[in-house]
Design an enzyme around this catalytic site. Structure first.
Site, PDB file in Angstrom:
ATOM      1  N   THR A  42       0.867  -1.170   0.000  1.00  0.00           N
ATOM      2  CA  THR A  42       0.000   0.000   0.000  1.00  0.00           C
ATOM      3  C   THR A  42       0.906   1.223   0.000  1.00  0.00           C
ATOM      4  O   THR A  42       2.140   1.084  -0.059  1.00  0.00           O
ATOM      5  CB  THR A  42      -0.863   0.035   1.283  1.00  0.00           C
ATOM      6  N   ILE A  69      -3.489  -9.670   2.703  1.00  0.00           N
ATOM      7  CA  ILE A  69      -3.770 -10.625   3.784  1.00  0.00           C
ATOM      8  C   ILE A  69      -5.247 -11.008   3.842  1.00  0.00           C
ATOM      9  O   ILE A  69      -5.611 -11.943   4.538  1.00  0.00           O
ATOM     10  CB  ILE A  69      -3.316 -10.097   5.180  1.00  0.00           C
ATOM     11  N   SER A  94      -2.288   1.865   9.623  1.00  0.00           N
ATOM     12  CA  SER A  94      -1.723   2.214  10.930  1.00  0.00           C
ATOM     13  C   SER A  94      -1.833   3.687  11.334  1.00  0.00           C
ATOM     14  O   SER A  94      -1.397   4.046  12.418  1.00  0.00           O
ATOM     15  CB  SER A  94      -0.242   1.799  10.958  1.00  0.00           C
ATOM     16  N   THR A 140      -1.119  -2.603  19.559  1.00  0.00           N
ATOM     17  CA  THR A 140      -0.773  -1.261  20.015  1.00  0.00           C
ATOM     18  C   THR A 140      -1.359  -0.959  21.389  1.00  0.00           C
ATOM     19  O   THR A 140      -2.368  -1.556  21.786  1.00  0.00           O
ATOM     20  CB  THR A 140      -1.315  -0.238  18.979  1.00  0.00           C
ATOM     21  N   ASP A 141      -0.747   0.005  22.073  1.00  0.00           N
ATOM     22  CA  ASP A 141      -1.295   0.466  23.359  1.00  0.00           C
ATOM     23  C   ASP A 141      -2.614   1.211  23.168  1.00  0.00           C
ATOM     24  O   ASP A 141      -3.372   1.410  24.118  1.00  0.00           O
ATOM     25  CB  ASP A 141      -0.281   1.356  24.093  1.00  0.00           C
ATOM     26  N   GLU A 142      -2.887   1.646  21.916  1.00  0.00           N
ATOM     27  CA  GLU A 142      -4.061   2.502  21.696  1.00  0.00           C
ATOM     28  C   GLU A 142      -5.380   1.773  21.950  1.00  0.00           C
ATOM     29  O   GLU A 142      -6.413   2.402  22.125  1.00  0.00           O
ATOM     30  CB  GLU A 142      -4.020   3.102  20.283  1.00  0.00           C
ATOM     31  N   TYR A 165      -9.021   3.472  14.005  1.00  0.00           N
ATOM     32  CA  TYR A 165      -7.790   2.658  13.975  1.00  0.00           C
ATOM     33  C   TYR A 165      -7.711   1.765  15.209  1.00  0.00           C
ATOM     34  O   TYR A 165      -7.578   0.540  15.107  1.00  0.00           O
ATOM     35  CB  TYR A 165      -6.550   3.566  13.895  1.00  0.00           C
ATOM     36  N   LYS A 169      -7.903  -2.351  15.621  1.00  0.00           N
ATOM     37  CA  LYS A 169      -6.832  -3.158  16.230  1.00  0.00           C
ATOM     38  C   LYS A 169      -7.384  -3.942  17.430  1.00  0.00           C
ATOM     39  O   LYS A 169      -7.038  -5.103  17.642  1.00  0.00           O
ATOM     40  CB  LYS A 169      -5.666  -2.264  16.680  1.00  0.00           C
ATOM     41  N   ASN A 194       4.207   4.047  21.028  1.00  0.00           N
ATOM     42  CA  ASN A 194       4.618   4.703  19.773  1.00  0.00           C
ATOM     43  C   ASN A 194       6.075   4.423  19.429  1.00  0.00           C
ATOM     44  O   ASN A 194       6.964   4.714  20.228  1.00  0.00           O
ATOM     45  CB  ASN A 194       4.451   6.221  19.888  1.00  0.00           C
ATOM     46  N   PRO A 298      -9.969  14.977  16.219  1.00  0.00           N
ATOM     47  CA  PRO A 298     -11.184  14.591  16.947  1.00  0.00           C
ATOM     48  C   PRO A 298     -10.936  13.318  17.769  1.00  0.00           C
ATOM     49  O   PRO A 298     -10.273  12.392  17.294  1.00  0.00           O
ATOM     50  CB  PRO A 298     -12.213  14.304  15.845  1.00  0.00           C
TER      51      PRO A 298
HETATM   52  P1  NAD Z   1       3.093   0.797   8.402  1.00  0.00           P
HETATM   53  O1  NAD Z   1       1.845   1.521   8.029  1.00  0.00           O
HETATM   54  O2  NAD Z   1       4.404   1.495   8.276  1.00  0.00           O
HETATM   55  O3  NAD Z   1       3.209  -0.553   7.542  1.00  0.00           O
HETATM   56  C1  NAD Z   1       2.121  -1.376   7.282  1.00  0.00           C
HETATM   57  C2  NAD Z   1       2.545  -2.387   6.229  1.00  0.00           C
HETATM   58  O4  NAD Z   1       1.445  -3.294   6.002  1.00  0.00           O
HETATM   59  C3  NAD Z   1       2.882  -1.768   4.871  1.00  0.00           C
HETATM   60  O5  NAD Z   1       4.034  -2.375   4.349  1.00  0.00           O
HETATM   61  C4  NAD Z   1       1.660  -2.090   4.018  1.00  0.00           C
HETATM   62  O6  NAD Z   1       1.961  -2.204   2.623  1.00  0.00           O
HETATM   63  C5  NAD Z   1       1.221  -3.424   4.605  1.00  0.00           C
HETATM   64  N1  NAD Z   1      -0.221  -3.685   4.404  1.00  0.00           N
HETATM   65  C6  NAD Z   1      -1.245  -2.834   4.684  1.00  0.00           C
HETATM   66  N2  NAD Z   1      -2.419  -3.424   4.349  1.00  0.00           N
HETATM   67  C7  NAD Z   1      -2.117  -4.660   3.879  1.00  0.00           C
HETATM   68  C8  NAD Z   1      -2.895  -5.747   3.396  1.00  0.00           C
HETATM   69  N3  NAD Z   1      -4.241  -5.665   3.346  1.00  0.00           N
HETATM   70  N4  NAD Z   1      -2.267  -6.881   3.004  1.00  0.00           N
HETATM   71  C9  NAD Z   1      -0.911  -6.973   3.054  1.00  0.00           C
HETATM   72  N5  NAD Z   1      -0.129  -5.966   3.480  1.00  0.00           N
HETATM   73  C10 NAD Z   1      -0.719  -4.832   3.899  1.00  0.00           C
HETATM   74  O7  NAD Z   1       2.846   0.289   9.893  1.00  0.00           O
HETATM   75  P2  NAD Z   1       3.864   0.183  11.103  1.00  0.00           P
HETATM   76  O8  NAD Z   1       3.963   1.499  11.776  1.00  0.00           O
HETATM   77  O9  NAD Z   1       5.092  -0.517  10.651  1.00  0.00           O
HETATM   78  O10 NAD Z   1       3.028  -0.775  12.077  1.00  0.00           O
HETATM   79  C11 NAD Z   1       3.134  -2.197  11.976  1.00  0.00           C
HETATM   80  C12 NAD Z   1       2.233  -2.847  13.006  1.00  0.00           C
HETATM   81  O11 NAD Z   1       2.616  -2.411  14.303  1.00  0.00           O
HETATM   82  C13 NAD Z   1       0.754  -2.493  12.857  1.00  0.00           C
HETATM   83  O12 NAD Z   1       0.002  -3.642  13.133  1.00  0.00           O
HETATM   84  C14 NAD Z   1       0.530  -1.426  13.918  1.00  0.00           C
HETATM   85  O13 NAD Z   1      -0.807  -1.452  14.373  1.00  0.00           O
HETATM   86  C15 NAD Z   1       1.492  -1.887  14.990  1.00  0.00           C
HETATM   87  N6  NAD Z   1       2.006  -0.829  15.875  1.00  0.00           N
HETATM   88  C16 NAD Z   1       2.594   0.288  15.357  1.00  0.00           C
HETATM   89  C17 NAD Z   1       3.122   1.258  16.203  1.00  0.00           C
HETATM   90  C18 NAD Z   1       3.803   2.487  15.657  1.00  0.00           C
HETATM   91  O14 NAD Z   1       4.146   3.373  16.442  1.00  0.00           O
HETATM   92  N7  NAD Z   1       4.051   2.599  14.371  1.00  0.00           N
HETATM   93  C19 NAD Z   1       3.029   1.089  17.590  1.00  0.00           C
HETATM   94  C20 NAD Z   1       2.422  -0.082  18.093  1.00  0.00           C
HETATM   95  C21 NAD Z   1       1.933  -1.032  17.223  1.00  0.00           C
HETATM   96  P1  TYD Z   2       1.134   9.934  15.431  1.00  0.00           P
HETATM   97  O1  TYD Z   2       2.581   9.924  15.074  1.00  0.00           O
HETATM   98  O2  TYD Z   2       0.119  10.077  14.339  1.00  0.00           O
HETATM   99  O3  TYD Z   2       0.865   8.643  16.324  1.00  0.00           O
HETATM  100  P2  TYD Z   2      -0.446   8.235  17.196  1.00  0.00           P
HETATM  101  O4  TYD Z   2      -1.591   9.076  16.797  1.00  0.00           O
HETATM  102  O5  TYD Z   2      -0.624   6.813  16.795  1.00  0.00           O
HETATM  103  O6  TYD Z   2      -0.039   8.409  18.625  1.00  0.00           O
HETATM  104  O7  TYD Z   2       0.908  11.138  16.451  1.00  0.00           O
HETATM  105  C1  TYD Z   2       1.628  11.235  17.665  1.00  0.00           C
HETATM  106  C2  TYD Z   2       1.079  12.410  18.439  1.00  0.00           C
HETATM  107  O8  TYD Z   2       1.405  13.613  17.728  1.00  0.00           O
HETATM  108  C3  TYD Z   2      -0.437  12.413  18.563  1.00  0.00           C
HETATM  109  O9  TYD Z   2      -0.787  12.946  19.854  1.00  0.00           O
HETATM  110  C4  TYD Z   2      -0.900  13.351  17.477  1.00  0.00           C
HETATM  111  C5  TYD Z   2       0.234  14.355  17.361  1.00  0.00           C
HETATM  112  N1  TYD Z   2       0.493  14.910  16.010  1.00  0.00           N
HETATM  113  C6  TYD Z   2       0.636  16.294  15.845  1.00  0.00           C
HETATM  114  O10 TYD Z   2       0.545  17.084  16.820  1.00  0.00           O
HETATM  115  N2  TYD Z   2       0.902  16.770  14.588  1.00  0.00           N
HETATM  116  C7  TYD Z   2       1.006  15.954  13.492  1.00  0.00           C
HETATM  117  O11 TYD Z   2       1.218  16.458  12.347  1.00  0.00           O
HETATM  118  C8  TYD Z   2       0.862  14.537  13.682  1.00  0.00           C
HETATM  119  C9  TYD Z   2       0.978  13.599  12.514  1.00  0.00           C
HETATM  120  C10 TYD Z   2       0.620  14.060  14.956  1.00  0.00           C
END
Ligand code: NAD
Ligand code: TYD
Length: 364
Positions: A42, A69, A94, A140-142, A165, A169, A194, A298
């Site tokens: 994606t 998937i 995500s 995620t913690d969310e 989101y 999850k 995060n 929001p």
């Molecule tokens: P990301 O958005 O960077 O990557 C997601 C990946 O999944 C991409 O490579 C995308 O192409 C692939 N993908 C999306 N939809 C798909 C589908 N239908 N079939 C196959 N592939 C698909 O996400 P990330 O930040 O690397 O997060 C990875 C995981 O970790 C997620 O499950 C997210 O909920 C979890 N997570 C992320 C964070 C964070 O801070 N980024 C924190 C806690 C948990």
């Molecule tokens: P983000 O990186 O989108 O992670 P998450 O919403 O999953 O925690 O955002 C982290 C924090 O930063 C969240 O409180 C929203 C805030 N934020 C901004 O203030 N400005 C921005 O442009 C973005 C993307 C996030």
């Protein structure tokens, strides 16, 4: 029963955490298995993130498959063809802000996609075959919702997701748990705070701030910037996942966190100051001047913070990377990967910036 960890199906391996994890895995001297990376590519998935791994291992210990998937026939075929014994399920939509503008993809990938993978595992890992197998679900913690000024999320905290989101999850976590309880599918779930680090798509706070601050563009901070997140360096998360894969207890849930709570405004200011130190201030002055308060998200969760006592006491894991050091490494990575950034910032990403931030009237 020793866990096999021979043929690992990694979903979403071309995204931020998935690509860091695959690189981490191949760097482990005690990992001798194969990785099958199923990714739909994606907007968030980028083959370039793993070019070094593909060059070294493709066709031998690393196999990339472009696919969804949610495609049961494909997923089941992969389980059979590669004799998959382990799943590490990262693939997801995500980004919270995208889920607010368009939740449908989140329901499809995060809920139906997880369901499809669970089904494929259930039909393939029969009673005779499932010993030593593992379905590891990354979450995620969310899912726990939002905290006030005090308190921490523990593994027993009730789920109270607030965004499409986090709700999607949470639903996927529930399905994974149900497959353990009902069918005895060997599962582990971890919920992490995060992440930040190399290869993160620049729609998220830290890479967006680094790039805008570097380029002298406005840095959008939602509301007053007082919301709090617990930041973990991605490599520390990868280490926790690797340990849990090897030693985690089937049917258990583990919280992973950075023990590093920060207000958004403080994170943004720190990045501005670090960049001023690394590349010098802008001719117009310090980068902090670029901070622009914009309309709040929001349902914006106020605070996330993890109690990580369980993983600490059972596995001896703790986050290692100090925040300023991790941020400096991350900033340097983005400064040294301008081509990667440029390619990402064309096309789809640019459209998103225009749709989303267009409303806040800031030129990017
Ligand atoms: P990301 O958005 O960077 O990557 C997601 C990946 O999944 C991409 O490579 C995308 O192409 C692939 N993908 C999306 N939809 C798909 C589908 N239908 N079939 C196959 N592939 C698909 O996400 P990330 O930040 O690397 O997060 C990875 C995981 O970790 C997620 O499950 C997210 O909920 C979890 N997570 C992320 C964070 C964070 O801070 N980024 C924190 C806690 C948990
Ligand atoms: P983000 O990186 O989108 O992670 P998450 O919403 O999953 O925690 O955002 C982290 C924090 O930063 C969240 O409180 C929203 C805030 N934020 C901004 O203030 N400005 C921005 O442009 C973005 C993307 C996030």
């Amino acid at each position: 029963m020793m866990r096999k960890l021979k043929n690992i199906l990694i979903t979403g391996g071309c995204g931020f955490i998935g690509s860091n994890f695959i690189r981490y895995l191949f760097a482990q001297p005690n990992f001798h298995g194969k990785v099958i990376n199923l990714d739909e590519l994606t907007y968030a998935g980028n083959l370039e993130n793993l070019i070094d791994i593909a060059n070294q291992y493709e066709g031998n210990r690393y196999f990339f498959i472009k696919g969804n998937i949610c495609n049961f026939d494909l997923v089941k075929q992969i389980f059979q063809d590669y004799e998959v014994d382990t799943v590490v399920h990262f693939a997801a939509e995500s980004h919270v802000d995208r889920s607010i503008l368009g939740p449908a993809d989140f329901i499809q990938t995060n809920i139906n996609g997880t369901f499809t993978l669970l089904e494929a595992a259930r039909v393939t890992w029969t009673e005779e075959k499932k010993n030593g197998c593992l379905f590891y679900h990354i979450s995620t913690d969310e899912v726990y919702g939002s905290l006030g000024q005090t308190g921490f999320f523990s593994e027993d905290t009730p789920y109270r997701p607030n965004s499409p989101y986090s709700a999607s999850k949470a639903a996927s976590d529930h399905l994974v748990r149900a497959y353990y309880k009902t069918y005895g599918l060997p599962v582990i779930i971890s919920n992490c705070t995060n992440n930040y680090g190399p290869y993160q798509f620049p729609e998220k706070l830290i890479p967006l701030t680094i790039l805008n601050a570097f380029e002298g563009k406005p840095i959008p901070v939602y509301g007053k910037g007082e919301n709090i997140r617990d930041w973990i360096y991605v490599e520390d998360h990868c280490e926790a996942v690797w340990l849990l894969l090897q030693k985690g207890k089937i049917g258990e849930q583990y919280n992973i966190g950075g023990a590093n709570e920060r207000r958004n405004i403080d994170v943004v200011r720190l990045i501005c100051n670090l960049l001023d130190e690394i590349v010098g201030p802008l001719s117009s002055g310090p980068r902090e001047n670029l901070i622009t308060f914009v309309k709040d998200r929001p349902g914006h969760d106020f605070r996330y913070a993890m109690n990580i006592a369980k993983i600490k006491s059972t596995l001896g894991w703790r986050p290692k990377t100090e925040f300023k050091l991790g941020l400096t490494k991350t900033i340097n990575w983005y400064l040294n990967h301008k081509d990667w950034v440029e390619r990402i910032k064309s096309g789809e990403y640019q459209k998103w910036v225009e749709t989303f931030y267009g409303e806040t009237k800031h030129a990017f």
